[in-house]
Design a protein around this motif. Sequence first.
Motif, PDB file in Angstrom:
ATOM      1  N   ASN A 170       0.786  -1.194   0.014  1.00  0.00           N
ATOM      2  CA  ASN A 170       0.122  -0.087   0.068  1.00  0.00           C
ATOM      3  C   ASN A 170       0.974   1.227  -0.067  1.00  0.00           C
ATOM      4  O   ASN A 170       1.943   1.254   0.733  1.00  0.00           O
ATOM      5  CB  ASN A 170      -0.936  -0.004   1.219  1.00  0.00           C
ATOM      6  CG  ASN A 170      -1.889   1.315   1.229  1.00  0.00           C
ATOM      7  OD1 ASN A 170      -1.638   2.303   1.931  1.00  0.00           O
ATOM      8  ND2 ASN A 170      -3.046   1.188   0.590  1.00  0.00           N
ATOM      9  N   TYR A 171       0.394   2.321  -0.797  1.00  0.00           N
ATOM     10  CA  TYR A 171       1.157   3.417  -0.831  1.00  0.00           C
ATOM     11  C   TYR A 171       0.286   4.867  -0.536  1.00  0.00           C
ATOM     12  O   TYR A 171      -0.967   4.638  -0.896  1.00  0.00           O
ATOM     13  CB  TYR A 171       1.841   3.805  -2.045  1.00  0.00           C
ATOM     14  CG  TYR A 171       2.780   2.785  -2.365  1.00  0.00           C
ATOM     15  CD1 TYR A 171       2.542   1.556  -3.151  1.00  0.00           C
ATOM     16  CD2 TYR A 171       4.056   2.616  -1.946  1.00  0.00           C
ATOM     17  CE1 TYR A 171       3.188   0.457  -3.559  1.00  0.00           C
ATOM     18  CE2 TYR A 171       5.108   1.882  -2.456  1.00  0.00           C
ATOM     19  CZ  TYR A 171       4.730   0.656  -3.095  1.00  0.00           C
ATOM     20  OH  TYR A 171       5.549  -0.182  -3.506  1.00  0.00           O
ATOM     21  N   ASP A 209      -1.289   8.300  -1.352  1.00  0.00           N
ATOM     22  CA  ASP A 209      -1.190   9.049  -2.656  1.00  0.00           C
ATOM     23  C   ASP A 209       0.015   9.794  -3.130  1.00  0.00           C
ATOM     24  O   ASP A 209       0.316  10.056  -4.110  1.00  0.00           O
ATOM     25  CB  ASP A 209      -2.539   9.944  -2.749  1.00  0.00           C
ATOM     26  CG  ASP A 209      -4.004   8.666  -2.920  1.00  0.00           C
ATOM     27  OD1 ASP A 209      -4.752   9.578  -2.592  1.00  0.00           O
ATOM     28  OD2 ASP A 209      -3.854   7.730  -3.110  1.00  0.00           O
ATOM     29  N   SER A 210       0.488  10.413  -2.223  1.00  0.00           N
ATOM     30  CA  SER A 210       1.482  11.663  -2.443  1.00  0.00           C
ATOM     31  C   SER A 210       2.928  11.003  -2.868  1.00  0.00           C
ATOM     32  O   SER A 210       3.643  11.466  -3.244  1.00  0.00           O
ATOM     33  CB  SER A 210       2.051  12.214  -0.995  1.00  0.00           C
ATOM     34  OG  SER A 210       2.346  11.422   0.154  1.00  0.00           O
ATOM     35  N   LEU A 268       2.690   7.508  -4.465  1.00  0.00           N
ATOM     36  CA  LEU A 268       2.257   6.632  -5.411  1.00  0.00           C
ATOM     37  C   LEU A 268       3.294   6.731  -6.915  1.00  0.00           C
ATOM     38  O   LEU A 268       2.953   7.865  -7.293  1.00  0.00           O
ATOM     39  CB  LEU A 268       0.735   6.438  -5.776  1.00  0.00           C
ATOM     40  CG  LEU A 268       0.539   5.500  -6.351  1.00  0.00           C
ATOM     41  CD1 LEU A 268       0.716   3.852  -5.478  1.00  0.00           C
ATOM     42  CD2 LEU A 268      -1.252   5.387  -6.501  1.00  0.00           C
ATOM     43  N   ARG A 282      -4.954   0.711   3.554  1.00  0.00           N
ATOM     44  CA  ARG A 282      -5.064   2.369   3.694  1.00  0.00           C
ATOM     45  C   ARG A 282      -5.382   2.464   5.339  1.00  0.00           C
ATOM     46  O   ARG A 282      -5.100   3.499   5.782  1.00  0.00           O
ATOM     47  CB  ARG A 282      -6.370   2.543   2.928  1.00  0.00           C
ATOM     48  CG  ARG A 282      -7.670   1.937   3.167  1.00  0.00           C
ATOM     49  CD  ARG A 282      -8.573   2.436   2.311  1.00  0.00           C
ATOM     50  NE  ARG A 282      -9.038   3.629   2.580  1.00  0.00           N
ATOM     51  CZ  ARG A 282     -10.250   4.352   1.715  1.00  0.00           C
ATOM     52  NH1 ARG A 282     -10.912   3.666   1.015  1.00  0.00           N
ATOM     53  NH2 ARG A 282     -10.646   5.535   2.241  1.00  0.00           N
TER      54      ARG A 282
END
Length: 125
Positions: A59-60, A62-63, A65, A105
């Motif tokens: 998982n990453y 958004d900033s 990714l 998330r």
Amino acid sequence: QLQLVESGGGLVQPGGSLRLSCAASGFTFDSYTIGWFRQAPGKEREGVSCISSSGRSLNYADSVLGRFTISRDNAKNTVYLQMNSLKPEDTAVYYCAADLSTCGRYYYRVNMDYWGKGTLVTVSS
């Protein structure tokens, strides 16, 4: 003795790359989800990325990714964070943490079982 030790931080120019490492000892590393977090000056800590115990779930935030890649080597009890195309806003102390929770998330809201002491990443020209 239980430890998470981060390394690989430093000063890098915008657009550059760094690879952070998180070396673990003293617990059953390959049972744990490992997460990377960061805290910039004057800001709250935020989750960056996590990887499941097997390495199959990632998982990453958004900033990051598309720019950061998390991986792990359970034989070496180490998790890596490859950071490319670094921006000044990536400047922060980066921490790794371990918990048995599922990587996703919501992982970053969990009270982690173990924390490292952090490594400073500064992105500046």
